[in-house]
Design a protein around this motif. Sequence first.
Motif, PDB file in Angstrom:
ATOM      1  N   VAL A 294      22.653  17.757 -33.035  1.00  0.00           N
ATOM      2  CA  VAL A 294      23.106  16.608 -33.825  1.00  0.00           C
ATOM      3  C   VAL A 294      23.561  15.471 -32.914  1.00  0.00           C
ATOM      4  CG1 VAL A 294      24.846  15.802 -35.457  1.00  0.00           C
ATOM      5  CG2 VAL A 294      23.695  17.988 -35.834  1.00  0.00           C
ATOM      6  N   VAL A 295      24.409  15.791 -31.931  1.00  0.00           N
ATOM      7  CA  VAL A 295      24.896  14.759 -31.017  1.00  0.00           C
ATOM      8  C   VAL A 295      23.738  14.151 -30.221  1.00  0.00           C
ATOM      9  CG1 VAL A 295      26.356  14.324 -29.011  1.00  0.00           C
ATOM     10  CG2 VAL A 295      27.179  15.778 -30.864  1.00  0.00           C
ATOM     11  N   GLY A 296      22.842  14.997 -29.693  1.00  0.00           N
ATOM     12  CA  GLY A 296      21.702  14.483 -28.946  1.00  0.00           C
ATOM     13  C   GLY A 296      20.769  13.650 -29.786  1.00  0.00           C
ATOM     14  N   SER A 297      20.582  14.024 -31.063  1.00  0.00           N
ATOM     15  CA  SER A 297      19.707  13.248 -31.946  1.00  0.00           C
ATOM     16  C   SER A 297      20.271  11.859 -32.210  1.00  0.00           C
ATOM     17  CB  SER A 297      19.498  13.998 -33.262  1.00  0.00           C
ATOM     18  OG  SER A 297      18.856  15.239 -33.047  1.00  0.00           O
ATOM     19  N   LEU A 298      21.571  11.777 -32.426  1.00  0.00           N
ATOM     20  CA  LEU A 298      22.188  10.465 -32.648  1.00  0.00           C
ATOM     21  C   LEU A 298      22.050   9.579 -31.410  1.00  0.00           C
ATOM     22  CD1 LEU A 298      25.452  11.516 -34.553  1.00  0.00           C
ATOM     23  CD2 LEU A 298      23.373  10.498 -35.515  1.00  0.00           C
ATOM     24  N   LEU A 299      22.304  10.165 -30.242  1.00  0.00           N
ATOM     25  CA  LEU A 299      22.157   9.392 -29.010  1.00  0.00           C
ATOM     26  C   LEU A 299      20.694   8.998 -28.775  1.00  0.00           C
ATOM     27  CD1 LEU A 299      24.552  11.354 -26.623  1.00  0.00           C
ATOM     28  CD2 LEU A 299      24.971   9.165 -27.745  1.00  0.00           C
ATOM     29  N   GLY A 300      19.757   9.920 -29.062  1.00  0.00           N
ATOM     30  CA  GLY A 300      18.341   9.620 -28.876  1.00  0.00           C
ATOM     31  C   GLY A 300      17.847   8.534 -29.806  1.00  0.00           C
ATOM     32  N   PHE A 301      18.319   8.570 -31.051  1.00  0.00           N
ATOM     33  CA  PHE A 301      17.929   7.536 -32.013  1.00  0.00           C
ATOM     34  C   PHE A 301      18.426   6.169 -31.542  1.00  0.00           C
ATOM     35  CE2 PHE A 301      16.146   6.950 -36.214  1.00  0.00           C
ATOM     36  CZ  PHE A 301      16.628   5.712 -36.576  1.00  0.00           C
ATOM     37  N   ALA A 302      19.686   6.121 -31.090  1.00  0.00           N
ATOM     38  CA  ALA A 302      20.229   4.860 -30.599  1.00  0.00           C
ATOM     39  C   ALA A 302      19.487   4.390 -29.348  1.00  0.00           C
ATOM     40  CB  ALA A 302      21.722   5.022 -30.302  1.00  0.00           C
ATOM     41  N   GLY A 303      19.148   5.336 -28.457  1.00  0.00           N
ATOM     42  CA  GLY A 303      18.426   4.972 -27.247  1.00  0.00           C
ATOM     43  C   GLY A 303      17.040   4.430 -27.538  1.00  0.00           C
ATOM     44  N   ALA A 304      16.319   5.057 -28.464  1.00  0.00           N
ATOM     45  CA  ALA A 304      14.981   4.582 -28.823  1.00  0.00           C
ATOM     46  C   ALA A 304      15.046   3.212 -29.470  1.00  0.00           C
ATOM     47  CB  ALA A 304      14.304   5.585 -29.754  1.00  0.00           C
ATOM     48  N   PHE A 305      16.014   3.008 -30.347  1.00  0.00           N
ATOM     49  CA  PHE A 305      16.155   1.711 -31.012  1.00  0.00           C
ATOM     50  C   PHE A 305      16.458   0.618 -29.991  1.00  0.00           C
ATOM     51  CE2 PHE A 305      18.658  -1.556 -33.161  1.00  0.00           C
ATOM     52  CZ  PHE A 305      17.829  -1.860 -34.232  1.00  0.00           C
ATOM     53  N   GLY A 306      17.401   0.894 -29.070  1.00  0.00           N
ATOM     54  CA  GLY A 306      17.739  -0.106 -28.070  1.00  0.00           C
ATOM     55  C   GLY A 306      16.590  -0.385 -27.116  1.00  0.00           C
TER      56      GLY A 306
END
Length: 623
Positions: A551-563
């Motif tokens: 869950v934590v990695g998915s949230l960070l990954g989503f934010a990283g891909a968006f940025g």
Amino acid sequence: MFVPVTSGPGLAPELANDALHRSDQPLFRVVLHLAPGVSQPAATAALDTVARQLKGETSGARPDDKGRRLRLISAGGVIPFTPEQRATSYVFSSILGGLVLALACANLANLLLARGSQRRKEIAIRLSVGASRFRLVRQLLTESLMLSLAGGIGGLVFAYWLLAVLVAGARNVAGQAPSEVDYHLNFHSLVFAMAIMVVAGVGFGLAPALASTRTDLASAMKEGAATPLRGYRRFGLRNFLVGGQVAASLTVLLLTTYLVTGYEKATRADPGFSPAGLYLFQLDPVRDGYSAEQSAALFDKLPDRLASSGAATLAEGVPLSDLTAIPNVRITAPNSAGEPEKVVNVVSQRIGASYFAVLGVPLVSGSELIPRDLSAKAATPAMVNQTAARELFGDEDPIGRRVREGERSYPIVGVARDIKSGYMMVKPQPTVFLPLDAFPSPTVILRGATGRDAMTEVRAQVTSIDPGLTVFNVRSMRAHLDQMNALVRMSSVFYVCLGVFGLILASIGLAGITAYAVARRRKEIGIRMALGARRAQVLSLVLKEGATLVVVGSLLGFAGAFGASRVLAYATAELARVFASGTDNPILLLGAPLLLVAIAMLACYLPARRSVRIDPLVALREE
């Protein structure tokens, strides 16, 4: 064959005087070899000054040339990229490659941390008998480096094979390689790969080596083989690495899926006409012995001579022959009294009579271009597409209005419906269509009847006109589009493989850390089960840690891909168009994270399932 530019139109018709003065036809590319000690910025400044002096001495210099600057572009590649485009391409490739490399290195670091914990007693014995910490760190780094080199050599072999497969696949689709490029690994790529192996092996092996040698000798010597996993419930180095793997995996998955979806949407977008039944070929009568006047007369009559095979028209180029359409002229549109003139950068295309009728593109208003007397001094008519009409005239009717390009003025006679300006472009560019004139070898576009071999009839009819005429560059529009699509498909396959590979790496990391946690907590799980814990409770206990990391990695990954997508889209217009096509899909935005979560939890479940098979009596008897 090399032809001097001074040979004249007798040998090279495209060097005719009228063709050389066409501002919208780039005939030449100047190639410059820098003198020793001369930097590129200094050469650019000096040549820009010379170019401005030449423009000032030329009577035909255009007013809009004042804002233009000469710029040097490195010719050491297949396509001449500007420094900004080259930097953007390198940065994007480096981001994707770096994320995948980080996934593999995080797996390596987790493996070394696990092995270091298992070898805790061995390392304590070595330290107690006199081994220095530096010597043990050196030994562990050597093992890490050997792992990195072994995996890197295997990766080089796999990359060599994969490149051969991709090029062969593209050749099968398009009938030839995507471009005349050597796709094989060379010495520079091998040196770079070796450097990456060394850096990854040392860099990601150092932290586990230091952690393994930093131990309490007394407690380590007293512990049994099954050392308790201390602090496993809290955030530690292993959990940090696994969470980073999940984040990097989702970032790679989303970025590559954005690209593939954007490519797919761009290539499948309606071109604005039906390619079925369209054929393309060329004639060059001047090189076959015709004079310029005879060649012009032949092309004027050619559509009528081909009428029995289908409707035909002429064009300076093939529709959708470029990946992107770049505006090549500035058009000025006088506005109503008191309002400033509008200046718009547009794409200029030269077309023949009935061009849109043959393509099957309806007109919004006005009429098509008609053959005209080239010797007449009347104003040359022009057509525009909907986008150009909207940008030049707004909501006003463009029919009868005039546009100006330099000193030449054109009355607008028709507005055509928008069609794709480039193969990879979804939104059309503003385009102005001018009558075809003084072009030595135009493309003939023929719409043949369905079910007939139109090109065989065309060859026969051209032979009946003159057996000495050569028909070349014969192909269907569908084959032309397939050839354009070959490189896009190859890129899409590469990005899909990259995304899947990142997903597999993250799953391996999660499965490994879960299996390691189960092995370390074997005695604890045995005690819990002996005290009455149910299998579902034990399974939930083991999966909880993995679920938190996912869950934590998915949230960070989503934010990283968006940025990352926003930064890359801001850096280049090409990536902006592709990302805009890929990031507006809600199914993709939800599907990619859910896919990662599902696969990651499956990777955690498979080793966690072993925890419910632990026999409490056997676990409690272990040392």
